[in-house]
Motif scaffolding. Structure first.
Motif, PDB file in Angstrom:
ATOM      1  N   GLU A 317       0.824  -1.208   0.000  1.00 59.32           N
ATOM      2  CA  GLU A 317       0.000   0.000   0.000  1.00 59.32           C
ATOM      3  C   GLU A 317       0.857   1.256   0.000  1.00 59.32           C
ATOM      4  O   GLU A 317       0.475   2.278  -0.572  1.00 59.32           O
ATOM      5  N   SER A 318       2.033   1.197   0.626  1.00 57.16           N
ATOM      6  CA  SER A 318       2.937   2.341   0.562  1.00 57.16           C
ATOM      7  C   SER A 318       3.348   2.624  -0.878  1.00 57.16           C
ATOM      8  O   SER A 318       3.483   3.783  -1.283  1.00 57.16           O
ATOM      9  N   MET A 319       3.526   1.568  -1.661  1.00 59.44           N
ATOM     10  CA  MET A 319       3.856   1.742  -3.075  1.00 59.44           C
ATOM     11  C   MET A 319       2.714   2.432  -3.812  1.00 59.44           C
ATOM     12  O   MET A 319       2.935   3.337  -4.636  1.00 59.44           O
ATOM     13  N   ILE A 320       1.489   2.025  -3.519  1.00 56.25           N
ATOM     14  CA  ILE A 320       0.323   2.656  -4.151  1.00 56.25           C
ATOM     15  C   ILE A 320       0.245   4.128  -3.758  1.00 56.25           C
ATOM     16  O   ILE A 320       0.034   5.010  -4.611  1.00 56.25           O
ATOM     17  N   LYS A 321       0.426   4.425  -2.479  1.00 59.36           N
ATOM     18  CA  LYS A 321       0.324   5.807  -2.024  1.00 59.36           C
ATOM     19  C   LYS A 321       1.456   6.666  -2.589  1.00 59.36           C
ATOM     20  O   LYS A 321       1.253   7.845  -2.882  1.00 59.36           O
ATOM     21  N   ARG A 322       2.645   6.093  -2.743  1.00 63.34           N
ATOM     22  CA  ARG A 322       3.730   6.856  -3.348  1.00 63.34           C
ATOM     23  C   ARG A 322       3.420   7.152  -4.809  1.00 63.34           C
ATOM     24  O   ARG A 322       3.726   8.246  -5.315  1.00 63.34           O
ATOM     25  N   ASP A 323       2.859   6.200  -5.496  1.00 64.46           N
ATOM     26  CA  ASP A 323       2.489   6.426  -6.895  1.00 64.46           C
ATOM     27  C   ASP A 323       1.415   7.505  -7.002  1.00 64.46           C
ATOM     28  O   ASP A 323       1.415   8.312  -7.936  1.00 64.46           O
ATOM     29  N   LEU A 324       0.508   7.538  -6.031  1.00 65.71           N
ATOM     30  CA  LEU A 324      -0.544   8.548  -6.031  1.00 65.71           C
ATOM     31  C   LEU A 324      -0.076   9.877  -5.440  1.00 65.71           C
ATOM     32  O   LEU A 324      -0.766  10.891  -5.585  1.00 65.71           O
ATOM     33  N   GLY A 325       1.061   9.877  -4.750  1.00 61.37           N
ATOM     34  CA  GLY A 325       1.573  11.107  -4.163  1.00 61.37           C
ATOM     35  C   GLY A 325       0.809  11.557  -2.934  1.00 61.37           C
ATOM     36  O   GLY A 325       0.625  12.758  -2.716  1.00 61.37           O
ATOM     37  N   ILE A 326       0.380  10.615  -2.093  1.00 61.13           N
ATOM     38  CA  ILE A 326      -0.392  10.944  -0.893  1.00 61.13           C
ATOM     39  C   ILE A 326       0.245  10.249   0.301  1.00 61.13           C
ATOM     40  O   ILE A 326       0.995   9.279   0.152  1.00 61.13           O
ATOM     41  N   LYS A 327      -0.083  10.753   1.497  1.00 65.20           N
ATOM     42  CA  LYS A 327       0.421  10.148   2.736  1.00 65.20           C
ATOM     43  C   LYS A 327      -0.554   9.122   3.284  1.00 65.20           C
ATOM     44  O   LYS A 327      -0.158   8.061   3.759  1.00 65.20           O
ATOM     45  N   ASP A 328      -1.840   9.429   3.267  1.00 61.38           N
ATOM     46  CA  ASP A 328      -2.876   8.532   3.769  1.00 61.38           C
ATOM     47  C   ASP A 328      -3.967   8.379   2.724  1.00 61.38           C
ATOM     48  O   ASP A 328      -4.186   9.270   1.894  1.00 61.38           O
TER      49      ASP A 328
END
Length: 364
Positions: A317-328
């Motif tokens: 999920e951290s990979m997904i959030k990094r791709d989306l550019g969000i923290k939560d």
């Protein structure tokens, strides 16, 4: 003063070879004199400095007269005292990065709801799973649309996701697979009502969301179908929470070596060791005292597997959030983020626990 040339050979100039003594200084033959440049005449410098033609003091040359001359007599500018180095910055105290009080309060509240629904009436806990799935899908699809302009259809995902959880509880793994296939088909058809631009990326994201959230969550419902289902679900929850807690506590206190800095800079190898140690200890206790016919050594294996799957789920999920550019993924849970930020390690761990418990003590 005699006007004869300084250093000229004998017999040259007025006076001939026999007139007067040889000039002072080194003698040069004709060949040497032809190859030697005349020495510049440097006037004597009086103690008071240079004098111009009228007897007035002239400024001393700013540089040396010759390349190898060191102007020792030049006054030196007073050297400024070295600037003292700045005092070292005070060491900052490590911070948890979140509102720890709010996180604990929300965690206790969620735990109370889960325990109450789990041991009072099993279908109520199935409803809790379904609600968590729908909210998680809403968070995921909302972030995809906001950050990547991907419009995964929420309506068929929410309906199909809830149906998937119920089908898994009522009909077992076969029901879950059938509901998954129907949900994917519904996503493909639902998206046809809009223009074809972006169809492929929208339906791909929709099928991914259907698998990632409700299908993996269905294994929690499958754990509940056993005779000791509440104990199995509680074991699954305890091991996952203990793994996350061990990773956080050990990593925060001793973490120095990054585990995956490009994905999640806060995770450390020391934290992973803490997750494994805590989860294995909790697994041995749970299998020995909570699971019918369970053994402590099985709990060690279960704890190790949970630590690995929970860590991978968190990194995923951290990979997904990094791709989306969000923290939560959301802000629904103070101190935690969104529902998806709590499901990240639970979702991939559910099938692992279900499979190992089925192998160790059976699925009934």
């Amino acid at each position: 003063m005699n006007d004869s040339s300084w250093g000229a050979p004998a017999g040259s100039g007025r006076g001939g070879p026999d007139q007067g003594p040889a000039p002072a200084g080194p003698a040069y033959d004709r060949h040497q004199a032809a190859q030697t440049r005349p020495m510049p005449i440097v006037p004597d410098v009086p103690a008071g400095g240079f004098q111009d033609g009228h007897g007035r003091g002239a400024a001393h040359p700013s540089g040396p007269l010759f390349r190898d001359e060191t102007p020792h007599e030049h006054p030196q500018e007073p050297m400024s005292s070295p600037t003292p180095p700045p005092p070292p910055a005070p060491r900052q105290k490590k911070s948890a990065g979140r509102d720890l009080g709010a996180a604990i309060g929300v965690g206790v509240g969620l735990g109370a709801v889960i325990i109450a629904s789990l041991f009072i009436w099993k279908p109520a806990f199935v409803g809790v799973i379904a609600v968590a799935v729908v909210v998680g899908l809403w968070e995921l699809t909302s972030r995809l649309q906001e950050r990547k302009a991907i419009k995964a259809p929420l309506v068929p995902l929410a309906v199909g996701g809830a149906a998937m959880v119920v089908a898994g509880y009522v009909r077992g793994p076969e029901g879950a697979w059938v509901a998954m296939a129907l949900t994917a088909l519904a996503v493909l058809v639902w998206r046809m009502t809009e223009p074809p631009e972006g169809y492929l990326k929208d339906v791909t994201a929709g099928v991914f969301a259907a698998f990632y959230v409700p299908f993996l969550a269905t294994f929690v419902a499958l754990l509940l179908t056993a005779d000791d289902g509440p104990q199995r679900v509680l074991t699954f929850l305890i091991l996952t929470v203990v793994s996350d807690t061990g990773a956080y506590a050990v990593g925060w206190r001793f973490g120095k070596h990054k585990l995956a800095p490009r994905i999640s800079p806060g995770k450390t190898r020391e934290g992973l060791v803490g997750a494994v140690a805590f989860a294995m200890a909790a697994g041995a206790l749970c299998m020995e005292f909570m699971i019918d016919e369970g053994a402590w050594w099985q709990g060690l294996i279960l704890g190790l597997a949970v630590a690995a799957s929970a860590t991978l789920g968190d990194l995923g999920e951290s990979m997904i959030k990094r791709d989306l550019g969000i923290k939560d993924m959301g802000t629904l849970l103070p101190g935690h983020g969104g529902i998806m930020d709590r499901l990240d390690s639970l979702l991939p761990t559910a099938p692992v626990v279900w499979l190992l418990l089925a192998l160790f003590v059976g699925s009934g």
